[in-house]
Design a protein around this motif. Structure first.
Motif, short mmCIF file in Angstrom:
data_model
loop_
_atom_site.label_atom_id
_atom_site.label_comp_id
_atom_site.label_asym_id
_atom_site.label_seq_id
_atom_site.Cartn_x
_atom_site.Cartn_y
_atom_site.Cartn_z
N VAL A 1 0.85 -1.20 0.00
CA VAL A 1 0.00 0.00 0.00
C VAL A 1 0.88 1.25 0.00
O VAL A 1 0.65 2.20 -0.76
CB VAL A 1 -0.96 -0.01 1.22
CG1 VAL A 1 -1.68 1.32 1.37
CG2 VAL A 1 -1.95 -1.15 1.10
N LYS B 1 2.37 1.76 -3.38
CA LYS B 1 1.34 2.19 -4.33
C LYS B 1 1.10 3.69 -4.21
O LYS B 1 1.01 4.41 -5.21
CB LYS B 1 0.07 1.40 -4.00
CG LYS B 1 -1.13 1.63 -4.87
CD LYS B 1 -2.24 0.67 -4.42
CE LYS B 1 -3.51 0.80 -5.18
NZ LYS B 1 -4.57 -0.10 -4.67
N CYS C 1 -4.21 -1.87 7.88
CA CYS C 1 -4.32 -2.89 6.84
C CYS C 1 -4.77 -4.21 7.46
O CYS C 1 -4.14 -4.71 8.38
CB CYS C 1 -2.98 -3.08 6.15
SG CYS C 1 -2.48 -1.62 5.23
N THR D 1 -7.03 -5.26 2.52
CA THR D 1 -5.99 -5.17 1.48
C THR D 1 -6.14 -6.23 0.40
O THR D 1 -5.55 -6.09 -0.67
CB THR D 1 -4.57 -5.27 2.09
OG1 THR D 1 -4.54 -6.37 2.98
CG2 THR D 1 -4.17 -4.02 2.80
N ASN E 1 -9.10 -4.46 -1.77
CA ASN E 1 -9.02 -3.00 -1.96
C ASN E 1 -10.32 -2.34 -1.52
O ASN E 1 -10.88 -1.51 -2.23
CB ASN E 1 -8.80 -2.63 -3.43
CG ASN E 1 -7.47 -3.12 -3.94
OD1 ASN E 1 -6.57 -3.35 -3.15
ND2 ASN E 1 -7.35 -3.28 -5.24
N LEU F 1 -6.52 3.81 -2.81
CA LEU F 1 -6.67 2.63 -1.93
C LEU F 1 -7.71 1.67 -2.47
O LEU F 1 -7.61 0.47 -2.29
CB LEU F 1 -7.07 3.07 -0.51
CG LEU F 1 -6.04 3.88 0.27
CD1 LEU F 1 -6.58 4.25 1.66
CD2 LEU F 1 -4.72 3.13 0.41
N ASP G 1 -7.72 -0.84 -8.42
CA ASP G 1 -6.81 -1.92 -8.81
C ASP G 1 -5.44 -1.32 -9.04
O ASP G 1 -5.31 -0.15 -9.38
CB ASP G 1 -7.23 -2.49 -10.18
CG ASP G 1 -8.33 -3.50 -10.03
OD1 ASP G 1 -8.51 -4.02 -8.92
OD2 ASP G 1 -9.02 -3.75 -11.04
N TRP G 2 -4.45 -2.17 -8.96
CA TRP G 2 -3.11 -1.70 -9.29
C TRP G 2 -2.42 -2.79 -10.09
O TRP G 2 -1.55 -3.50 -9.60
CB TRP G 2 -2.34 -1.36 -8.02
CG TRP G 2 -1.16 -0.49 -8.27
CD1 TRP G 2 -1.04 0.47 -9.22
CD2 TRP G 2 0.08 -0.50 -7.58
NE1 TRP G 2 0.18 1.07 -9.16
CE2 TRP G 2 0.90 0.50 -8.14
CE3 TRP G 2 0.59 -1.23 -6.51
CZ2 TRP G 2 2.18 0.78 -7.70
CZ3 TRP G 2 1.86 -0.94 -6.06
CH2 TRP G 2 2.65 0.05 -6.65
N TYR H 1 -2.51 -9.95 -4.92
CA TYR H 1 -2.02 -9.69 -3.56
C TYR H 1 -0.58 -10.19 -3.41
O TYR H 1 0.29 -9.48 -2.91
CB TYR H 1 -2.94 -10.38 -2.55
CG TYR H 1 -2.59 -10.06 -1.12
CD1 TYR H 1 -3.07 -8.90 -0.52
CD2 TYR H 1 -1.79 -10.91 -0.38
CE1 TYR H 1 -2.75 -8.59 0.78
CE2 TYR H 1 -1.46 -10.61 0.93
CZ TYR H 1 -1.95 -9.45 1.50
OH TYR H 1 -1.61 -9.16 2.79
#
Ligand code: F6P
Length: 405
Positions: A22, A25, A122, A180, A183, A204, A207-208, A346
């Motif tokens: 996180v 990111k 988290c 986490t 998300n 937060l 998507d990443w 993840y």
């Protein structure tokens, strides 16, 4: 325009809950807009201050007063460095540590009174992911002297110590609780005007996926005979295609490759893994196994039409909701496939590139999530065996490209 005021972000959570991902990111995304973000990780300071072995779980035992004192000193160094960063060029300083006790958070606030502090807690209660994360941590250099089983045990003991002193950060004035794995923001309490929060909140819950390569296995024995189910191998042509895939990705680091547990995806991954020994972690997830065709296992489509015409007709009428007797349908497999994707994302954390090697129906389900297809159209998405989908899905970019290998 005046720059907004500065901000501390304090992560809260047990080890292996995704805090560092996180933090990374937030840093990577905000820096694209020239916002200067520093990450201050207690573990990094620990390894710098005590080059010896701190992987011994007793170092984290709250009853070990000497080690506890040392850990306080490490935290204090980290606070001082974060403060210095914000008093010079930095805009946001992320304190990446467990911060699980109320006392530790009070110390943090006492050291850092000059800017607001956003606490991000988290949470990830999924036991399977925790086990997989622990296995990943056990491979870190700090456990190099231990066997894998010893390293895992050491890390589990460390988590246990933190769990013992865990107090939810209810006292924090600015707090967001994050699931986490999904998300998902579980709860938040934020003062009006907290700098950068609008940006951060959106991040937060986004998507990443920096680069996902979604591949279908190449030609299998059953494909040639138009048969469903089973667990066949690749044909000679399929094996050549697998080597072609591996060659295509020469020069692209692939730290994680995910497959199903079935032979055809494992064989598809073989050349990639063979040529990347020690550089790629491979996970075979049952979540990515092909649709279970139940009583139709090892039948050809023509045979199903001939011997089970009622099934064939029912499937043609409503392919998405049709469920094979004793097996699955698109609708009923959706949950497990999406779970596989979440697990893969993840575990791969902030990796630049990841690959999933799946099957026709599985890849349709994965794609449908990115393409927002109507459910009734999902079972007809074209999934070739000599091309792959390159997918990017971040807060600022959505890309979807079908490419030949
Ligand atoms: O034919 C290959 C295959 O992967 C089968 O194993 C599976 O049953 C099928 O594709 C899924 O596609 P459809 O839903 O179009 O039958």
């Amino acid at each position: 325009m005046a720059r907004p005021s500065k901000l501390y972000i304090a992560m809260v959570g047990l080890p292996a809950m995704g805090k560092s991902t996180v933090g990374a990111k937030i840093k990577e995304n905000l820096e694209k807009d020239d916002i200067k973000v520093g990450i201050f990780n207690n573990g990094d300071v620990r390894r710098r201050m005590i080059p010896g072995n701190t992987s011994n779980p007793d170092f984290y035992n709250p009853a070990n007063t000497q080690a506890a004192g040392l850990r306080e000193r490490i935290a204090a160094v980290n606070f001082a460095e974060a403060k210095a960063y914000l008093s010079t060029e930095g805009d946001i300083a992320i304190l990446d540590a467990t911060n699980v006790s109320r006392k530790r958070r009070e110390t943090l606030r006492a050291h850092l009174p000059n800017h607001p502090i956003l606490f991000i807690e988290c949470i990830n209660d999924d036991p399977e992911l925790l086990a997989l994360s622990i296995a990943r941590k056990a491979r870190l250099p700090e456990f190099a002297g231990l066997s894998e089983a010893e390293a895992k045990k050491s890390f589990v003991t460390r988590i246990g110590y933190y769990r013992h002193i865990y107090e939810p950060p209810d006292e924090a004035p600015d707090l967001v609780r994050l699931d986490t794995l999904n998300n998902r923001i579980l709860s938040e309490r934020i003062s009006a005007g907290l700098p950068y929060y609008g940006r951060i909140r959106d991040l937060l819950m986004s998507d990443w996926i920096k680069n996902l390569f979604l591949v279908r296995h190449a030609e299998s024995e059953y494909n040639v005979r138009d048969m469903v189910g089973g667990n066949s191998s690749l044909t000679d042509k399929g094996r050549k295609q697998a080597w072609g895939l591996s060659r295509h990705f020469i020069g692209t680091p692939l730290p994680y490759i995910f497959t199903s547990t079935l032979t055809r995806t494992l064989e598809m991954a073989e050349p990639l893994l063979e040529t990347r020994k020690g550089q790629t972690t491979h996970h075979a997830f049952p979540e990515f196994d092909e649709i279970d065709v139940g009583e139709c296992d090892s039948m050809s489509y023509a045979e199903i039409e001939r011997t089970r015409p009622e099934l064939f007709a029912a499937r043609t009428r409503n392919k998405y909701n049709f469920v094979y007797p004793g097996g699955e349908g698109y609708a009923t497999m959706a949950g497990r496939v999406y779970r596989g994707v979440k697990k893969a994302l993840y575990l791969s954390g902030n990796s630049e590139y990841i690959m999933i090697i799946g099957h026709q129906a599985v890849n349709r389900m994965i794609l449908s999530d990115f393409l927002f297809r109507r459910a009734e159209d999902v079972p007809y998405i074209f999934i070739p065996q000599d091309k792959y989908f390159h997918i990017v899905s971040t807060q600022t970019k959505k890309l979807f490209e079908l490419r030949k290998f």
